[in-house]
Design an enzyme around this catalytic site. Structure first.
Site, PDB file in Angstrom:
ATOM      1  N   ARG A   1     -19.851   0.702 -16.566  1.00 33.77           N
ATOM      2  CA  ARG A   1     -18.868   1.308 -17.479  1.00 33.77           C
ATOM      3  C   ARG A   1     -19.152   0.867 -18.908  1.00 33.77           C
ATOM      4  NH1 ARG A   1     -12.716   0.708 -16.410  1.00 33.77           N
ATOM      5  NH2 ARG A   1     -13.256  -1.378 -17.116  1.00 33.77           N
TER       6      ARG A   1
ATOM      7  N   PHE B   1      -5.871   3.077 -10.586  1.00 35.56           N
ATOM      8  CA  PHE B   1      -6.134   1.640 -10.570  1.00 35.56           C
ATOM      9  C   PHE B   1      -5.293   1.042  -9.439  1.00 35.56           C
ATOM     10  CE2 PHE B   1      -5.525  -2.751 -12.061  1.00 35.56           C
ATOM     11  CZ  PHE B   1      -6.851  -3.098 -12.300  1.00 35.56           C
TER      12      PHE B   1
ATOM     13  N   TYR C   1      -4.037  -4.327 -24.608  1.00 38.32           N
ATOM     14  CA  TYR C   1      -5.207  -5.197 -24.811  1.00 38.32           C
ATOM     15  C   TYR C   1      -6.535  -4.458 -24.743  1.00 38.32           C
ATOM     16  CZ  TYR C   1      -4.544  -5.329 -19.690  1.00 38.32           C
ATOM     17  OH  TYR C   1      -4.325  -5.005 -18.381  1.00 38.32           O
ATOM     18  N   LYS C   2      -6.512  -3.145 -24.528  1.00 37.90           N
ATOM     19  CA  LYS C   2      -7.751  -2.375 -24.511  1.00 37.90           C
ATOM     20  C   LYS C   2      -7.992  -1.783 -25.900  1.00 37.90           C
ATOM     21  CE  LYS C   2      -7.011  -1.220 -19.602  1.00 37.90           C
ATOM     22  NZ  LYS C   2      -7.864  -2.250 -19.017  1.00 37.90           N
TER      23      LYS C   2
ATOM     24  N   ASP D   1       0.455   6.813 -16.946  1.00 37.95           N
ATOM     25  CA  ASP D   1      -0.168   5.538 -17.285  1.00 37.95           C
ATOM     26  C   ASP D   1      -1.206   5.818 -18.366  1.00 37.95           C
ATOM     27  OD1 ASP D   1      -1.876   3.288 -17.414  1.00 37.95           O
ATOM     28  OD2 ASP D   1      -1.494   2.762 -15.327  1.00 37.95           O
TER      29      ASP D   1
END
Length: 406
Positions: free
Chosen positions: A375, A132, A226-227, A201
């Site tokens: 996605r 990312f 938050y995922k 990560d």
């Protein structure tokens, strides 16, 4: 039509046998098929009431007393211990707070400092070239700050570039574009064999699959909440510091909250013991306590069961896409092999951005990544097999009866 009917029937059978089906009721959901939990998890039903209590009673009535009486001060470690089993860690190794980006910076600079304690002049940081973007930006900044050279390679190339110059290696457990799951045990062992320190990560794996931080000897790890942990937009991230390296972890962001005597207000800095030295400033209490309430959805839910359902959901989605979507319209970028797959499916297609907009208009929410990737994230706690079948059917209809998207 018989094949479609057959897959819809199969979905009903799979849902009927789903041991996690009842967990869905712990979330606030509607009739939308929500396959974007790899960007933002759904709202757990316990959160609004908890936030109301934090605002009205703990802040509104108790005010400053809540730092002790409501447990505000100990929240970063307490919530860290709540996350720990979800990533395969014992208590006392995770502290919650700050953003993922800030924690990546703390971990990576700390990793370089740890690597140099052995007396060797290690001067190279290896970073996942497919990471990312923010991780790459921070790795570059950390390299400049520590006088290191930055070396960007794919995870498949990491073993070949490790050596006595390597100080730290920053890797993603799951690729955010493709959903590819990387070899955390094997790569961790390779980094250690080279005498370097590894930082993982976990943003796209924590809450979706077993991680095994302790079992595999990971040095440092970071992740968002938050995922798949459903903590809410911008909810605080976390930092993992393995027990036996905590006394060597030298954070580049020392703050009064991570001081051994935070209320001593001393001009000289002495780090707190344990993972608490990963704290910096005053904790973000409102979002942190919302996260604590959100994590209650995990009560009685084994991560292994989540992983089994995740693989079943993604397998079934790929089966439905193959059956429903006209040939040649999409190409899966997600590995078929279970040991190489996270909890998302990435499909490449022409006009992907327009296709995703049409899907969302028709009640199927995923997301788009430039230039041509659709996605779909599968959160086993609230996504069912009927959702999966419906999503594939709606995707097929975006091309009508063999025509263009529309």
């Amino acid at each position: 039509m018989s094949e479609i009917t057959g897959l819809a029937f199969k979905a009903r059978e799979l849902d009927a046998g789903d041991e996690l089906a009842g967990v869905r009721a712990r979330f606030v959901l509607d009739d939308v098929v929500y396959l974007d939990g790899n960007s933002l998890g759904a709202l757990p039903a316990a959160v609004p009431g908890r936030v109301d209590d934090v605002v009205r009673r703990q802040w509104g009535e108790l005010r400053i007393r809540s730092w002790e009486e409501s447990g505000w001060w100990t929240a970063p470690e307490r919530i860290g211990d709540r996350i720990a089993p979800l990533v395969g860690a014992a208590a006392g190794q995770i502290v919650v707070g700050d953003s993922t980006s800030v924690n990546v910076f703390k971990a990576l600079v700390g990793a370089v400092r740890m690597a140099r304690l052995a007396g060797q002049e290690r001067d190279e940081i290896v970073v996942d070239a497919t990471t990312f973007p923010t991780d790459g930006y921070i790795a570059g900044s950390a390299a400049r700050l520590t006088g290191c050279t930055l070396r960007a390679v794919t995870p498949a190339e990491v073993r070949g570039v490790l050596g006595d110059r390597t100080a730290a290696v920053l890797l993603n457990h799951v690729d955010y574009r493709t959903g590819r799951l990387h070899d955390l045990p094997g790569l961790t062992a390779a980094v250690h064999a080279a005498g370097a320190v590894v930082v993982w990560d976990l943003c796209h794996s924590a809450g979706a699959l077993p991680v095994g931080l302790d079992a595999h000897g990971v040095d440092l790890a970071v992740g968002c909440t938050y995922k798949y942990l459903n903590g809410g937009p911008g909810s605080p991230a976390y930092l993992y510091v393995r027990h036996d390296v905590q006394d060597r972890f030298d954070s580049p962001l020392p703050g009064w909250n991570s001081h051994a005597e935070p209320f001593g207000m001393r001009p000289d800095y002495t780090p707190a013991a344990g993972a608490s030295r990963g704290r910096v400033g005053t904790p973000d209490i409102l979002s942190m306590l919302a996260l604590e309430a959100a994590l209650e959805v995990w009560d009685g839910v084994p991560v292994e069961s989540v992983r089994a359902k995740s693989l079943a959901l993604t397998d079934f989605f790929l089966e439905c896409v193959a059956a429903y979507v006209p040939a040649g319209r999409v190409e899966s970028l997600t590995p078929v092999a279970h040991e190489e797959r996270g909890s998302q499916v990435a499909l490449r297609c022409a006009d992907a951005e327009a296709v995703m907009k049409r899907l969302i208009e028709r009640g199927v929410v995923g997301d788009f990544r430039h230039p041509d990737v659709l996605r779909f994230g599968f959160t086993p706690l609230y996504v069912g097999f009927a959702d999966v079948e419906r999503a594939a059917a709606v995707l097929a209809r975006t091309w009508g009866d063999g025509g263009g998207a529309g």
